[in-house]
Design an enzyme around this catalytic site. Structure first.
Site, PDB file in Angstrom:
ATOM      1  N   ALA A 117      -5.238  99.838  15.398  1.00 59.23           N
ATOM      2  CA  ALA A 117      -4.888  99.818  16.553  1.00 59.23           C
ATOM      3  C   ALA A 117      -3.702 100.848  16.200  1.00 59.23           C
ATOM      4  CB  ALA A 117      -4.385  98.491  17.018  1.00 59.23           C
ATOM      5  N   ILE A 123       1.877  93.401  20.832  1.00 57.69           N
ATOM      6  CA  ILE A 123       0.814  93.040  21.083  1.00 57.69           C
ATOM      7  C   ILE A 123       0.272  93.716  21.987  1.00 57.69           C
ATOM      8  CG2 ILE A 123      -0.705  90.669  21.386  1.00 57.69           C
ATOM      9  CD1 ILE A 123       0.727  90.946  18.509  1.00 57.69           C
ATOM     10  N   THR A 173     -13.276  93.239  16.955  1.00 58.50           N
ATOM     11  CA  THR A 173     -11.854  93.247  16.832  1.00 58.50           C
ATOM     12  C   THR A 173     -11.390  93.292  18.261  1.00 58.50           C
ATOM     13  OG1 THR A 173     -12.208  95.237  16.125  1.00 58.50           O
ATOM     14  CG2 THR A 173     -11.534  93.836  14.492  1.00 58.50           C
ATOM     15  N   GLY A 227      -5.521  92.151  12.668  1.00 58.64           N
ATOM     16  CA  GLY A 227      -6.946  91.741  12.176  1.00 58.64           C
ATOM     17  C   GLY A 227      -7.114  90.861  10.955  1.00 58.64           C
ATOM     18  N   GLU A 228      -6.113  90.739   9.983  1.00 60.18           N
ATOM     19  CA  GLU A 228      -6.148  90.294   9.117  1.00 60.18           C
ATOM     20  C   GLU A 228      -4.980  89.067   8.474  1.00 60.18           C
ATOM     21  OE1 GLU A 228      -6.364  94.189   7.253  1.00 60.18           O
ATOM     22  OE2 GLU A 228      -8.220  93.178   5.839  1.00 60.18           O
ATOM     23  N   PHE A 273     -15.964  92.040   8.385  1.00 58.64           N
ATOM     24  CA  PHE A 273     -14.786  91.345   7.651  1.00 58.64           C
ATOM     25  C   PHE A 273     -14.699  92.147   6.213  1.00 58.64           C
ATOM     26  CE2 PHE A 273     -17.607  87.830   9.481  1.00 58.64           C
ATOM     27  CZ  PHE A 273     -16.671  87.437  10.718  1.00 58.64           C
TER      28      PHE A 273
HETATM   29 MO1  MOS Z   1     -11.044  94.919   6.294  1.00 53.40          MO
HETATM   30  S1  MOS Z   1     -11.451  93.949   4.397  1.00 53.40           S
HETATM   31  O1  MOS Z   1     -10.185  96.112   5.633  1.00 53.40           O
HETATM   32  O2  MOS Z   1     -12.423  95.324   6.938  1.00 53.40           O
END
Ligand code: MOS
Length: 755
Positions: A515, A634, A473, A709-710, A246
């Site tokens: 990605a 995706i 991920t 991811g975020e 994270f």
């Molecule tokens: Mo993320 S906070 O760039 O691992």
């Protein structure tokens, strides 16, 4: 024979590393077995500020099995200048140097390493190291330092903060509706399942093989070479599997320094792992205090937007994150002014944590927008649509793609937003109050240089290699898919090697850019292989593909086919027959900076949440979250969904549970364990529904991806907070929304006051 198409991009393909993980064959940093391994245990400072007067190691050293106790006063030679401790993601300032001198900069600072034959012995002996301190008073309460907040002279990235537009104060004073509120978010710690750990394997020739938990093997490799003065080829850092991070693994952490230091000092292999408590001595999401001042017309059009943030920094580094940049890209407003300031406290430097800046900044923005919707009496979703921005006003650029409207519409439809009754406390289910809330989400679509290698063997198997990481991920899987699809191979013909500093370099796995960046490198390398395969196929006498150009053919289902005449085809094995040489391509994929510079690249989402509050018990539950994401193409519907699911769970934690508490008397985090640092468990999580809306992105990279991811955490806490307000009529402006903050504060419903 079953023929599954080799076109797997976009499909819900299961993780290629799944079997290795569930059977325990996937090894994490601390799991490698190394003969003659020594174990290090870190001694952590019990004070937050001051000096070490003396370290008495005699009792510890007398324990049978203890080999050495390293501290600042007896450590092997290492670099002393701070710049040598810098790394790819270091903020401006002077990085922390473990065991540098006698100065204590934060509570829990690693001050010694006990090395022993067994981990239990090291741990016991660590308790016997007697440290005498000279204690100074530590300041860890951000509230006492607001007066001293400053605008960091050196920005971490260009473009933070955006320049003011128009005259926000003037526009605010003239606005018919005005709001000003302060929102707060606490310090949070990443707390991945796998603790940080490192094994430094001492080789006979002085070569070091280092297994470390990290998001960037090359970043750690460079750090070790710089800090310990080692030649590049003397060190190899491996990180094949990472049990979550994270962001906590972006910078080299001190378990790495300690293991390598001891290995060099003792010429032995050494393992150092951190306890869960010590995980709270690493970087963390900083505390934020944010003031939002919004002005609007009676119809809800924004006429002024101000966003001012203060976060805590350490005494030695100016860690900054993009907190106040988001409104300028989300909402049209010609009069805007934003600022972010730092205030120093005696804590370790904060670090990036999933959607750094976005998670906290958008929480405040989207909470304020919700408050504005009630003040005006307009539906919260309608308010967002009314102020929808077709331009990124921060950069004065159009978006490369922006399907946020589809997110709003599809998310609202799936959620059943139209069933919402506007008034707070107006929806019930038995003795439970029901609330519906929504928020927008936004994050950067980024691409950075990355390298990859692809090798096609004569037997038609493909190996992909790049130094990037998979922190859970799905990197292994998407890279395999890209390789397989580009060359028309089935997935089982592809192996992926990552997490190794010896492989073609890649940046840290972060920022949701992997990605887009590493994926592009893999695709481009495989395109070079296609060309070579076609050239070889063209040399086959009277071959069906003779004279064909790369653009004339497709690689699919193990074959190369003429696009205009599929009967002219050749199987991959036939094409490679007669060649004993593998075909290799290694390259660095560079973004076209000029083309990228014409547009703003953002990932968007619309988040809808339903909460229920048991009025008698005070139990608050997030019953449903629908999040609709626009992130370009995706690559894998399953792993992408998992990314968003996990991030939404993080958002639920952020909204209702997560908070690292400091006892300011000691400058110390006091809930440094899973009993008292709360994260959602299965029982806290109900329905989460993820929608990926169609979005065609052609500018950012050849794959058309923006990264997922975020985005799932951005907006989630605001949607939940807004739902809590809708359910209860109580507006909590400091996270997490715990029961005590809901009880008897301002219920029943009171209209928010204009300022
Ligand atoms: Mo993320 S906070 O760039 O691992």
């Amino acid at each position: 024979m079953t023929l599954m198409s080799t076109n797997t991009i976009g499909k819900p393909v299961s993780r290629v590393d799944g079997p290795a993980k569930v059977t325990g064959q996937a090894k994490y940093a601390a799991e490698f077995s190394v003969p003659g391994l020594l174990h290090g245990f870190v001694v952590s400072s019990t004070i937050a500020k001051g000096r070490i007067k003396n370290i008495d190691r005699s009792v510890a050293l007398a324990v049978p099995g203890v080999v050495e106790v390293f501290a600042h006063d007896n450590k092997p030679r290492v670099a002393s200048s701070a710049s040598r401790y810098s790394d790819e993601t270091a903020p401006p300032g002077s990085p922390f140097r473990p065991l540098y001198d006698d100065e204590i900069l934060f509570s829990g600072q690693p001050i010694a390493l006990v090395v022993a034959e067994e981990v239990e012995i090291a741990r016991l002996a660590a308790t016997l190291v007697d440290v005498e301190y000279e204690t100074e008073e530590a300041v860890t309460d951000l509230d006492t330092q607001i007066e001293n907040a400053f605008s960091p002279p050196k920005k971490r990235l260009a473009g933070w903060d955006p320049e003011p537009r128009g005259d926000a104060d003037k526009a605010l004073s003239r606005a018919s509706v005005r709001l000003q509120y302060e929102y707060r978010t606490p310090i949070e710690h990443h707390n991945p399942m796998e603790n940080f750990g490192c094994i430094a394997v001492w080789g006979d020739d002085g070569r070091l093989t280092v297994y470390d938990k990290t998001q960037g093997a090359p970043n750690c490799h460079k750090y070790i070479c710089n800090v310990f003065g080692l030649a590049k080829d003397k060190v190899r850092v491996l990180s094949p599997y990472v049990g979550g991070a994270f962001g906590a693994g972006l910078r080299p952490n001190y378990e790495l320094f300690m293991a390598v230091l001891a290995a060099i000092g003792l010429e032995r292999s050494v393992k150092v792992t951190l306890t869960r408590q010590q995980m709270f001595t690493l970087g963390y999401r900083p505390q934020t205090i944010q003031t939002l001042s919004l002005g609007a017309d009676d119809d809800g059009s924004l006429v002024a937007f101000k966003h001012d943030a203060i976060t805590n920094a350490s005494q030695f580094e100016d860690y900054q994150e993009p907190i106040v940049v988001w409104s300028g890209a989300l909402y049209h407003c010609d009069d805007s002014a934003v600022s972010s300031k730092l205030a120093r406290v005696d804590l370790f430097t904060p670090c990036d944590m999933r959607a750094p800046g976005g998670a906290v900044g958008v929480y405040a923005i989207e909470s304020a927008m919700d408050e504005l919707s009630y003040a005006i009496g307009i539906d919260p979703l309608e308010l967002r649509l009314k102020n929808y921005s077709e331009m990124d006003q921060n950069e004065d650029k159009p978006f490369s793609s922006k399907a946020l409207k589809d997110c709003y519409y599809q998310g609202a439809e799936r959620f059943g937003w139209s069933k919402r009754k506007p008034k707070p406390r107006s929806m019930r289910n038995g003795r439970e109050l029901v609330g519906y809330g929504m928020a927008s989400g936004i994050w950067e679509g980024m691409r950075v240089p990355a390298s990859a290698r692809a090798i096609l063997a004569p037997d038609g198997t493909l190996e992909i290699a790049t130094a990037t990481a998979d922190i859970g991920t799905g990197t292994y899987t998407i890279l395999a898919q890209i390789g397989a699809e580009t060359l028309g191979l089935s997935l089982d013909k592809v192996t992926v090697k990552i997490g190794d500093s010896d492989l073609p370099p890649a940046p840290v796995e972060g920022g949701s850019w992997t990605a887009a960046s590493v994926g592009s490198a893999v695709m481009e390398a495989c395109h070079c292989i296609r060309k070579e395969v076609l050239e070889r196929a063209g040399k086959i006498e009277n071959g069906p593909l003779n004279g064909a150009e790369p653009a004339d053919v497709t690689f699919i289902d193990g074959e190369i086919r003429m696009k205009n005449d599929p009967s002219r085809s050749l199987s991959m094995t036939e094409a490679l027959r007669g060649t004993n040489e593998p075909i290799k391509s290694e390259l660095t994929s560079m973004p076209d900076w000029k083309a990228l510079g014409r547009y703003s690249h953002k990932v968007h989402s619309a988040v809808f949440a339903e909460v229920r509050l048991d009025e008698e018990l005070g139990m608050l539950r997030v019953m449903r979250v629908v999040t609709a994401v626009a992130a370009g193409r995706i690559l894998n519907a399953k792993t992408a969904r998992s990314q968003v699911l996990g991030a939404v769970v993080g958002g639920i934690g952020m909204a209702l549970q997560e908070e690292t508490v400091i006892d300011h008397r000691y400058g110390r985090f006091i809930n440094h364990n899973f009993a008292e640092y709360h994260v959602p468990v299965n029982a806290d999580i109900h329905d989460i529904d993820v929608i990926f809306v169609d979005e065609r992105e052609v500018n950012l990279n050849p794959l058309g991806v923006k990264g997922v991811g975020e985005i799932g955490i951005v907006g989630t806490a605001a949607a939940i907070g807004n739902a809590v307000y809708h359910a209860t009529g109580v507006r909590v402006r400091d996270l997490p929304i715990t029961i005590d903050k809901l009880l008897g504060l301002r219920a029943p419903y009171e209209a928010p006051s204009a300022c």
